[in-house]
Design a protein around this motif. Structure first.
Motif, PDB file in Angstrom:
ATOM      1  N   ARG A 411      10.160 -35.490   8.649  1.00 48.50           N
ATOM      2  CA  ARG A 411       9.764 -35.402   7.249  1.00 48.50           C
ATOM      3  C   ARG A 411       9.538 -36.776   6.616  1.00 48.50           C
ATOM      4  O   ARG A 411       8.876 -36.877   5.569  1.00 48.50           O
ATOM      5  CB  ARG A 411      10.808 -34.597   6.481  1.00 48.50           C
ATOM      6  N   THR A 412      10.042 -37.831   7.238  1.00 53.97           N
ATOM      7  CA  THR A 412       9.789 -39.171   6.716  1.00 53.97           C
ATOM      8  C   THR A 412       8.293 -39.426   6.572  1.00 53.97           C
ATOM      9  O   THR A 412       7.829 -40.000   5.584  1.00 53.97           O
ATOM     10  CB  THR A 412      10.426 -40.240   7.628  1.00 53.97           C
ATOM     11  N   ALA A 413       7.515 -38.996   7.544  1.00 54.01           N
ATOM     12  CA  ALA A 413       6.060 -39.172   7.461  1.00 54.01           C
ATOM     13  C   ALA A 413       5.482 -38.387   6.302  1.00 54.01           C
ATOM     14  O   ALA A 413       4.546 -38.845   5.628  1.00 54.01           O
ATOM     15  CB  ALA A 413       5.406 -38.737   8.774  1.00 54.01           C
ATOM     16  N   GLY A 414       6.004 -37.198   6.044  1.00 54.53           N
ATOM     17  CA  GLY A 414       5.527 -36.404   4.920  1.00 54.53           C
ATOM     18  C   GLY A 414       5.851 -37.051   3.587  1.00 54.53           C
ATOM     19  O   GLY A 414       5.029 -37.047   2.659  1.00 54.53           O
ATOM     20  N   TRP A 415       7.052 -37.606   3.464  1.00 51.83           N
ATOM     21  CA  TRP A 415       7.413 -38.277   2.214  1.00 51.83           C
ATOM     22  C   TRP A 415       6.487 -39.465   1.955  1.00 51.83           C
ATOM     23  O   TRP A 415       6.100 -39.721   0.809  1.00 51.83           O
ATOM     24  CB  TRP A 415       8.863 -38.741   2.282  1.00 51.83           C
ATOM     25  N   ILE A 416       6.135 -40.177   3.014  1.00 52.39           N
ATOM     26  CA  ILE A 416       5.202 -41.296   2.852  1.00 52.39           C
ATOM     27  C   ILE A 416       3.832 -40.789   2.393  1.00 52.39           C
ATOM     28  O   ILE A 416       3.181 -41.397   1.532  1.00 52.39           O
ATOM     29  CB  ILE A 416       5.080 -42.083   4.171  1.00 52.39           C
ATOM     30  N   ALA A 417       3.382 -39.669   2.959  1.00 46.68           N
ATOM     31  CA  ALA A 417       2.089 -39.105   2.543  1.00 46.68           C
ATOM     32  C   ALA A 417       2.104 -38.758   1.062  1.00 46.68           C
ATOM     33  O   ALA A 417       1.135 -39.040   0.331  1.00 46.68           O
ATOM     34  CB  ALA A 417       1.772 -37.867   3.381  1.00 46.68           C
ATOM     35  N   HIS A 418       3.178 -38.167   0.599  1.00 47.24           N
ATOM     36  CA  HIS A 418       3.273 -37.813  -0.816  1.00 47.24           C
ATOM     37  C   HIS A 418       3.413 -39.053  -1.687  1.00 47.24           C
ATOM     38  O   HIS A 418       2.915 -39.071  -2.820  1.00 47.24           O
ATOM     39  CB  HIS A 418       4.440 -36.851  -1.034  1.00 47.24           C
TER      40      HIS A 418
END
Length: 459
Positions: A411-418
């Motif tokens: 989910r770290t990658a998702g948080w960066i996307a957001h």
């Protein structure tokens, strides 16, 4: 933070009926450049501010344009606040990353490739993330100083703080800088975790392959062919989760799990990450905000509850007594149901398909099916991704918190996307107003107990 000219900050004395460019942009939910685009198209009229510097806009005209364009934050059908996003769509029991079926992306591409797609809208075959050695060293030192009883999420939170302190450019919120930091942070988090079994020297050999002495911000190390069997994040993470020797089907399942879990719309941790980004916190702080929420038992830690339940099912020889104990205690059966899906969670369905190809996963997979069948006698509750993660962790001799670790790294990658998306919005737009329910003012000052002088001991 975006710099603003002094002239644009000056509010003209016009009876409070005119707005500066900044105020107009905030009312419309757009960038200042878009305000001038509206002017050029004749949708807004502007006047020069006193002194000839900057522009002002009629407040009534701005409000009328806001109503026509609908740029204010929308509300969901249930009246809950909603946020504009072009990252993930959940509809008809499926979910999509930038319009592409997420399960197909996850089964055909590696975690790093799916992360790049989410960040940039482009696929980079064979991309591999690398971490600068000094960042990994700082993160490992910080994690190594923690008490032995600390969990993986504790270690990841500390590792993020250490990685941030090692990056003097963390306050650069340009797209290139954020992406460069993200490509180094994720493998650094994996490298900072202790190796399962405590043999950190031997077990970390695979992880060392992710370190790039000639690291250059924003660069990803490409692996030939983009094969899932190349040295990627899944292979680096495996020895942190279990002492068991990996096989290719298990590594493929781990890599797919990471890709499936990258994002899931505005989950609680993602909302926290976006609030931090709205305040223009740097990406490391955004990830810290997400990790803080992830640890809750109703979010990232849910797979650990499912893991313990499956282990008990295997120990007791069937799901019926275990399910009965949960219901008798007034607890929900872990790993079942999801408010966003009427049928089976597509992430679970995809992982179950991969786990069926792993011979040693058979008993745990059968236990999960037994749980679903047992609860179906009362009402139909489909498996969610937490149950699938639990099957994987139980079958791979991983600890109960392994699913939470996979969830956090993914989910770290998702948080960066957001964060990247939120940095493009007006700052501090996620500032709701409180609905005050306390005593109505004015209230009398509270009475204070009389102060007593401290008596000092006499010699």
């Amino acid at each position: 933070m975006t710099e603003r000219s002094g002239a644009d900050e000056q509010r003209p004395d016009a009876g409070g009926q005119r707005l500066t460019t900044r105020e107009t942009a905030e009312r419309l939910g757009v960038k200042p450049e878009t305000v001038y685009a509206y002017v050029s198209r004749g949708q807004l009229s502007s006047s020069r501010a006193p002194g000839g510097r900057g522009s002002t806009f009629d407040a009534a005209e701005v409000e009328a344009l806001a109503r026509r364009t609908g740029r204010r934050e929308p509300s969901s059908a249930t009246g809950e606040p909603a946020v504009r996003t072009g990252i993930t769509l959940i509809a008809d029991d499926r979910y999509y990353f930038r319009g592409v079926d997420a399960t197909e992306l996850a089964t055909r591409h590696t975690y790093e490739e799916v992360a790049e797609w989410l960040w940039t809208g482009e696929l980079r075959p064979g991309v591999r993330f690398t971490a600068p050695a000094q960042t990994v060293a700082a993160a490992r030192r910080a994690v190594g100083a923690l008490p032995v009883h600390c969990g993986s999420t504790d270690r990841l939170r500390v590792a993020v703080v250490a990685a941030a302190a090692a990056d003097p450019l963390r306050f650069d919120l340009s797209r290139e800088a954020v992406l460069g930091g993200a490509r180094s942070l994720i493998p650094a988090l994996v490298a900072a975790l202790p190796t399962a079994g405590g043999d950190d020297g031997a077990g970390a050999r695979d992880v060392e392959l992710s370190l790039d002495p000639g690291y250059r911000a924003g660069a990803g190390a490409a692996a030939p062919g983009g094969s899932a069997t190349a040295v990627g994040l899944a292979r680096q993470l495996w020895p942190k989760l279990t002492a068991r020797k990996p096989d290719e089907p298990s590594l493929a399942a781990l890599d797919t799990a990471l890709a499936l879990l990258i994002d899931h719309d505005l989950a609680a941790s993602t909302l926290a990450a976006r609030v931090a980004a709205s305040a223009r916190a740097h990406p490391y702080a955004v990830v810290s905000a997400g990790l803080g929420v992830l640890e809750g038992p109703l979010h990232g830690a849910a797979s650990g509850l499912a893991h313990r339940m499956l282990a008990e099912v295997l120990e007791r020889g069937g799901a019926a007594p275990v399910v009965a104990d949960h219901l008798r205690a007034g607890r929900r059966v872990p790993g079942l149901g999801h408010r966003l899906y009427t049928g089976e969670d597509p992430r679970a369905r995809t992982l179950f398909g991969l786990l069926a190809r792993i011979p040693h996963a058979g008993p745990a997979l059968a236990a999960a099916r037994d749980v679903v069948a047992t609860t179906a006698r009362d009402r139909t509750l489909h498996a969610n991704v937490d149950l699938a993660l639990a099957v994987f962790s139980v079958a791979s001799d991983m600890p109960a918190e392994a699913g939470e670790t996979v969830f956090a790294i993914a989910r770290t990658a998702g948080w960066i996307a957001h964060a990247l998306e939120e940095y493009g919005e007006r700052p501090l737009r996620m500032r709701p107003s409180g609905h005050y329910t306390g005593p109505r003012p004015p209230q009398p000052l509270p009475s204070l107990a009389p102060l007593r002088l401290r008596e000092w001991p006499r010699n």
